[in-house]
Design a protein around this motif. Structure first.
Motif, PDB file in Angstrom:
ATOM      1  N   LEU A 225       0.859  -1.097   0.212  1.00 17.08           N
ATOM      2  CA  LEU A 225       0.000  -0.077   0.167  1.00 17.08           C
ATOM      3  C   LEU A 225       0.678   1.296   0.016  1.00 17.08           C
ATOM      4  O   LEU A 225       0.719   2.351  -0.790  1.00 17.08           O
ATOM      5  N   HIS A 226       1.912   1.197   0.573  1.00 18.85           N
ATOM      6  CA  HIS A 226       2.845   2.344   0.803  1.00 18.85           C
ATOM      7  C   HIS A 226       3.580   2.570  -0.454  1.00 18.85           C
ATOM      8  O   HIS A 226       3.626   3.964  -0.973  1.00 18.85           O
ATOM      9  N   GLN A 227       3.937   1.690  -1.187  1.00 15.68           N
ATOM     10  CA  GLN A 227       4.623   1.621  -2.458  1.00 15.68           C
ATOM     11  C   GLN A 227       3.712   2.169  -3.501  1.00 15.68           C
ATOM     12  O   GLN A 227       4.284   3.042  -4.478  1.00 15.68           O
ATOM     13  N   ASN A 228       2.645   1.952  -3.539  1.00 13.85           N
ATOM     14  CA  ASN A 228       1.465   2.580  -4.554  1.00 13.85           C
ATOM     15  C   ASN A 228       1.066   4.043  -4.357  1.00 13.85           C
ATOM     16  O   ASN A 228       0.421   4.650  -5.310  1.00 13.85           O
ATOM     17  N   ARG A 229       1.247   4.634  -3.067  1.00 13.70           N
ATOM     18  CA  ARG A 229       0.597   5.901  -2.652  1.00 13.70           C
ATOM     19  C   ARG A 229       1.429   6.901  -3.740  1.00 13.70           C
ATOM     20  O   ARG A 229       0.732   7.711  -4.236  1.00 13.70           O
ATOM     21  N   PRO A 230       2.785   6.777  -4.054  1.00  9.88           N
ATOM     22  CA  PRO A 230       3.311   7.788  -4.822  1.00  9.88           C
ATOM     23  C   PRO A 230       2.636   7.974  -6.100  1.00  9.88           C
ATOM     24  O   PRO A 230       2.674   9.223  -6.863  1.00  9.88           O
ATOM     25  N   ARG A 231       2.373   6.835  -6.695  1.00  9.23           N
ATOM     26  CA  ARG A 231       1.692   6.874  -8.148  1.00  9.23           C
ATOM     27  C   ARG A 231       0.391   7.623  -8.008  1.00  9.23           C
ATOM     28  O   ARG A 231       0.051   8.354  -8.893  1.00  9.23           O
ATOM     29  N   LEU A 232      -0.463   7.426  -7.221  1.00 12.29           N
ATOM     30  CA  LEU A 232      -1.521   8.122  -6.925  1.00 12.29           C
ATOM     31  C   LEU A 232      -1.460   9.593  -6.639  1.00 12.29           C
ATOM     32  O   LEU A 232      -2.388  10.593  -7.236  1.00 12.29           O
ATOM     33  N   GLU A 233      -0.648   9.996  -5.742  1.00 13.16           N
ATOM     34  CA  GLU A 233      -0.211  11.243  -5.545  1.00 13.16           C
ATOM     35  C   GLU A 233       0.246  11.929  -6.880  1.00 13.16           C
ATOM     36  O   GLU A 233       0.080  13.275  -7.181  1.00 13.16           O
ATOM     37  N   GLN A 234       0.925  11.270  -7.739  1.00 17.51           N
ATOM     38  CA  GLN A 234       1.589  11.832  -9.112  1.00 17.51           C
ATOM     39  C   GLN A 234       0.361  12.131  -9.932  1.00 17.51           C
ATOM     40  O   GLN A 234       0.116  13.018 -10.503  1.00 17.51           O
ATOM     41  N   LEU A 235      -0.640  11.222 -10.031  1.00 18.73           N
ATOM     42  CA  LEU A 235      -1.792  11.434 -10.714  1.00 18.73           C
ATOM     43  C   LEU A 235      -2.434  12.530 -10.342  1.00 18.73           C
ATOM     44  O   LEU A 235      -3.125  13.601 -10.911  1.00 18.73           O
ATOM     45  N   LEU A 236      -2.737  12.805  -8.676  1.00 15.75           N
ATOM     46  CA  LEU A 236      -3.613  13.702  -8.176  1.00 15.75           C
ATOM     47  C   LEU A 236      -2.743  15.082  -8.596  1.00 15.75           C
ATOM     48  O   LEU A 236      -3.305  16.327  -8.927  1.00 15.75           O
ATOM     49  N   GLU A 237      -1.375  15.165  -8.600  1.00 17.50           N
ATOM     50  CA  GLU A 237      -0.553  16.359  -8.878  1.00 17.50           C
ATOM     51  C   GLU A 237      -0.781  16.742 -10.216  1.00 17.50           C
ATOM     52  O   GLU A 237      -0.839  18.098 -10.519  1.00 17.50           O
ATOM     53  N   PHE A 238      -0.910  15.892 -11.194  1.00 17.85           N
ATOM     54  CA  PHE A 238      -1.056  16.192 -12.548  1.00 17.85           C
ATOM     55  C   PHE A 238      -2.372  16.717 -12.740  1.00 17.85           C
ATOM     56  O   PHE A 238      -2.521  17.588 -13.615  1.00 17.85           O
ATOM     57  N   MET A 239      -3.612  16.248 -11.951  1.00 16.95           N
ATOM     58  CA  MET A 239      -4.881  16.877 -12.190  1.00 16.95           C
ATOM     59  C   MET A 239      -4.816  18.263 -11.712  1.00 16.95           C
ATOM     60  O   MET A 239      -5.447  19.125 -12.416  1.00 16.95           O
ATOM     61  N   LYS A 240      -3.944  18.486 -10.576  1.00 21.45           N
ATOM     62  CA  LYS A 240      -3.975  19.816 -10.122  1.00 21.45           C
ATOM     63  C   LYS A 240      -3.182  20.857 -11.172  1.00 21.45           C
ATOM     64  O   LYS A 240      -3.542  21.996 -11.258  1.00 21.45           O
ATOM     65  N   GLN A 241      -2.311  20.339 -11.599  1.00 18.19           N
ATOM     66  CA  GLN A 241      -1.724  21.014 -12.844  1.00 18.19           C
ATOM     67  C   GLN A 241      -2.555  21.391 -13.894  1.00 18.19           C
ATOM     68  O   GLN A 241      -2.512  22.692 -14.408  1.00 18.19           O
ATOM     69  N   GLN A 242      -3.347  20.520 -14.285  1.00 15.94           N
ATOM     70  CA  GLN A 242      -4.519  20.805 -15.327  1.00 15.94           C
ATOM     71  C   GLN A 242      -5.269  21.959 -14.833  1.00 15.94           C
ATOM     72  O   GLN A 242      -5.750  22.628 -15.720  1.00 15.94           O
TER      73      GLN A 242
END
Length: 841
Positions: A225-242
């Motif tokens: 679970l811990h290792q998958n968190r950065p990937r989701l955070e990256q997607l969320l950050e990309f949406m914030k940039q959008q």
């Protein structure tokens, strides 16, 4: 009914009818020969010949077509006979072949039946030897796989042989093989664990191998679970940039040509895109986690209770992870609805569809991966909180729009008022009069339209907002909480539309007027504020507030009741009597707000009165303070300041009459240019004293009245004089008595009527006049000049208050009396002279 049958029978079986079943040719021909002429018979013969040929052609066509079909059917039957004959031959050949096969099979089975047991024994021995060879070669193969980094093949190979090794571990040779394999697999497990700990993203293959090797599920689940968190955070950050890019494009859209060609996604499309990107990725990860830790059966032998406990802990870890990730996504969606670009979406229907789409998809998907009721309740609270937040964001948007529109109207009103400017001094008196008439007409048109225009715009804006907010209840199921839509509709209408929008909007209007226009409590403070608020603006706003309170608010309440199916009641019943789904609404808060509107309107009127009264008073005060009243010449005319005051009061009267009319005749006001006053005799007024001459009545039978000082005040003035000690003591005592006991309330019983407003302005003006007189000492001609000015004012002031001139008479008498008491030689002017001077001006 029998008659109808009788009528139908001849037509059906008529022997002369060529189309009937009972047709008789001889009868038909006989009838024709008897009834028809030769020409008719020839025509009939030609017609019959033509019909016979037509029928013959049709019959030939039918015979030809049927003949072709018959030939075709014959050919088909002949071909089918040939095919069936071929099939019969092949079936006979097949049956003979199958019989031969069965015979051969029986012969072989009989020959091999004797040695089948021996073959089965040899086969089992061969398999056993093959397994033994596999086990003896297993340590070597595992080392080769480990050296080649083929960890998956090594784990799968060891897993297959582990049960056999455990079964025969009591045999020394097998025990040695097991120890060698265990050492090799420990090395592989340490290497896999090291790689797993160093990975930036989760790998299901590595986790699967470690689970097969017996690694702790708790540790692997947490780390996975811990290792998958950065990937989701990256997607969320990309949406914030959008989101940031969309806002930047909207800000630079008017100046940047490239931004005009790029169209950002609308809010509904953005919701779908972000959901498909983030939530779908989260769901895919959850599916892999579920396959690894929950559905997967352990390869290590353990009790069922321990395995169930492990799976329950893994479920708990997954739920906590889901709640954290979903909370982060909901927070991003909150920012989306609160953003400057998407939060200010003009299309309310699109905004509502976006909310509904998000709630619908969330409810359908996220509940599938929640295992406890507590987690489900948290998600529901999260979604309910988001719905409330989205509605509040929309209410803020509408509040901001209404504030902006209202402020724009105020600015437009200020600009329009600045265009109404007085005539210049270079114009002639005729031009001034004509310009003043045009200005009065323009002012009248503008003042009446200004209030109506602003009131209509404000009312329509609120009505349009009600209509937009009703979209939240039309065609949406998830917003209606699916099954509780009626409850949601009432809560939405009461908590958000009525309390959260309408009442707050009214309170914001009250706060705006209090802050911008009614912050001062005294006349002096109001006048200081008057520099930024023209008096006519205060008058217009007071009328706007009054009309909004009396007409717009009831109309908007009706619109609210129609849109949201609620009834606004004057008296609220107890909640226990109403029930939770009552369709009634308490009006008490609105009533209190309407009272505040009335108070604000009256405050604005007071400030208008103070502002106009202050302007007139300052003009009068300067004219009194700058004049030398001891060296004044004999009066021959009215002072120009008095004429200016009357002109300004006339203009104020016209302005106020446009908005606050007493519904009375204004003929006296319109005839002031030709008639210079109305004079009534008062019994308490005396004639001239000393050398003044005639009494207070004129020769017209007592219809005229001249303002004279009171007899008591004149007696004190003539007996002592300003210079004597007795007179000084008497005057001082009288002044103290007036200062501490006489108080003129300017705003007593102020009404929204022209008479009340003008009366307050005149009170303030005359009170200032009186106070200025008390600070001066006058000569004989100074007293007479005050007499002329006072009577000139009286000739006009009565018309502004619709004949209610008692307070005007009292104040003017008080001014003349105070002037006489401060006069060194109190000799009054004759009434006839005063009349001549006033009428001459």
């Amino acid at each position: 009914m029998n008659s109808s049958r009788a009528n139908n029978f001849p037509s059906t079986y008529d022997p002369t009818n060529i189309d009937s079943p009972g047709f008789d040719p001889e009868t038909y021909v006989t009838k024709l020969l008897r009834e028809s002429r030769l020409t008719s018979l020839i025509e009939k013969e030609q017609l019959l010949t033509k019909q016979i040929k037509t029928l013959d052609n049709e019959m030939q066509t039918l015979v030809y077509e049927n003949y072709n079909k018959f030939i075709s059917a014959t050919d088909t039957i002949r071909q089918m006979k040939k095919d069936f004959k071929t099939m019969e031959d092949e079936m006979k050949r097949l049956m003979s072949t199958m019989s031969s096969v069965n015979t051969n099979n029986d012969q072989i089975h009989g020959k091999l039946d004797k040695s089948r047991g021996e073959i089965r024994k040899l086969t089992s021995i061969h398999l056993l030897l093959h397994k033994l060879q596999y086990l003896f070669q297993l340590p070597t193969k595992l080392k080769e796989y480990a050296d080649d980094n083929q960890y998956e093949l090594a784990v799968n190979t060891y897993t297959k042989a582990s049960k056999a090794l455990q079964k025969y571990e009591h045999i020394p040779s097998f025990n040695h093989i097991q120890q060698s394999c265990t050492e090799t697999m420990n090395v592989i497990r340490d290497e896999l664990k090291s790689r797993f700990d160093q990975q930036q993203t989760a790998s299901s293959d590595t986790v699967k191998l470690l689970l097969q090797l017996g690694e702790s599920s708790d540790y692997l689940a947490k780390q996975y679970l811990h290792q998958n968190r950065p990937r989701l955070e990256q997607l969320l950050e990309f949406m914030k940039q959008q989101l940031i890019i969309a806002e930047n494009q909207s800000n630079a859209g008017s100046t940047n040509p490239l931004s005009q060609q790029m169209h950002p996604m609308d809010i509904l499309e953005f919701i779908d895109t972000s959901y498909n990107s983030y939530i779908k990725s989260l769901h895919e990860f959850v599916e892999s986690y579920d396959m690894l830790f929950i559905r997967h059966s352990s390869t290590i032998s353990s009790s069922p209770s321990i395995e169930d406990e492990t799976k329950e802990r893994c479920k708990y870890y997954l739920e906590e992870y889901l709640l954290e990730c979903y909370s982060a996504y909901v927070e991003f969606i909150r920012n989306l609805f609160e953003s400057k670009f998407y939060g200010q979406e003009d299309e309310t229907e699109l905004y509502v569809r976006a909310i509904d789409r998000f709630l619908r998809r969330s409810s359908n998907d996220i509940y599938k991966y929640l295992f406890t009721q507590n987690a489900i309740e948290k998600i529901r609270l999260m979604l309910d909180s988001f719905l409330t937040f989205a509605i509040e964001c929309r209410l803020k948007f509408y509040h901001a729009n209404l504030d902006r529109h209202f402020h724009e109207q105020i600015l437009e009103l200020r600009k329009s008022l600045t265009m109404i400017s007085p005539a210049t001094n270079e114009q002639t008196s005729f031009d001034k009069q004509q310009q003043q008439q045009q200005q009065t007409q323009q002012t009248q048109i503008n003042l009446t339209t200004f209030v109506d225009k602003m009131l209509k715009q404000l009312t329509n804006d609120i009505k349009y907002t009600f209509q937009n907010l009703s979209t939240f209840l039309n065609g949406t199921e998830m917003i209606g909480n699916t099954g509780k839509k009626n409850v949601f509709a009432r809560q939405f209408a009461v908590n958000h539309v009525w309390n959260g929008f309408f009442l707050i909007l009214l309170n914001r209007l009250i706060a705006y007027f209090e802050h911008e226009y009614t912050t001062a409590s005294s006349c002096s403070a109001t006048v200081r504020h008057e520099q930024s608020s023209p008096p006519i603006l205060l008058l217009i706003l007071s009328k706007l507030i009054l009309n909004f309170d009396s007409s717009s608010i009831p109309y908007l309440c009706t619109v609210f009741e129609e849109k949201f199916n609620l009834i606004i009641e004057n008296n609220q019943r107890n909640e226990s009597q109403k029930g939770g789904n009552s369709l009634s609404l308490d009006r008490s808060k609105l009533t209190a707000i309407q009272k505040q509107f009335n108070v604000i309107a009256k405050h604005l009127l007071k400030q208008y009165i103070c502002s106009q009264g202050y302007t007139l008073s300052q003009m009068l005060r300067k004219s009194i303070e700058t004049r030398d009243w001891l060296n004044t010449i004999e009066p021959r005319h009215v002072r120009s300041v008095m004429k200016r005051i009357v002109e300004d009061l006339t203009q104020i009267d016209k302005q106020v009459m446009m908005l606050y009319n007493d519904h009375q005749s204004s003929s006296a006001l319109g005839s002031m240019s030709s008639s210079y006053g109305r004079y009534h005799h008062r019994s308490n007024l005396t004639g001239s004293v000393g050398g003044g001459g005639g009494g207070g009545r004129s020769s017209d039978g007592g219809r005229r009245t001249i303002i004279m000082p009171r007899s008591s005040a004149l007696d004190r003035a003539t007996s002592g004089g300003p210079g004597s000690s007795g007179g000084s003591a008497s005057n001082l005592q009288l002044n103290f008595h007036k200062v501490f006991n006489e108080k003129l309330d300017i705003f007593i019983d102020l009404q929204f009527q022209k008479t009340s407003i003008l009366s307050s302005i005149i009170k303030l003006l005359l009170k200032t006049y009186l106070e200025c007189i008390r600070l001066k000492t006058f000569s004989r001609y100074g007293l007479q000049q005050v007499q002329v000015d006072i009577n000139y004012l009286y000739n006009y002031l009565w018309s502004f208050v619709n004949n209610d001139d008692r307070f005007i008479t009292n104040l003017l008498e008080e001014i003349v009396s105070s002037t006489a008491m401060r006069c060194l030689d109190p000799v009054l002017m004759e009434a006839s002279v005063i009349t001549v001077i006033c009428e001459g001006n």
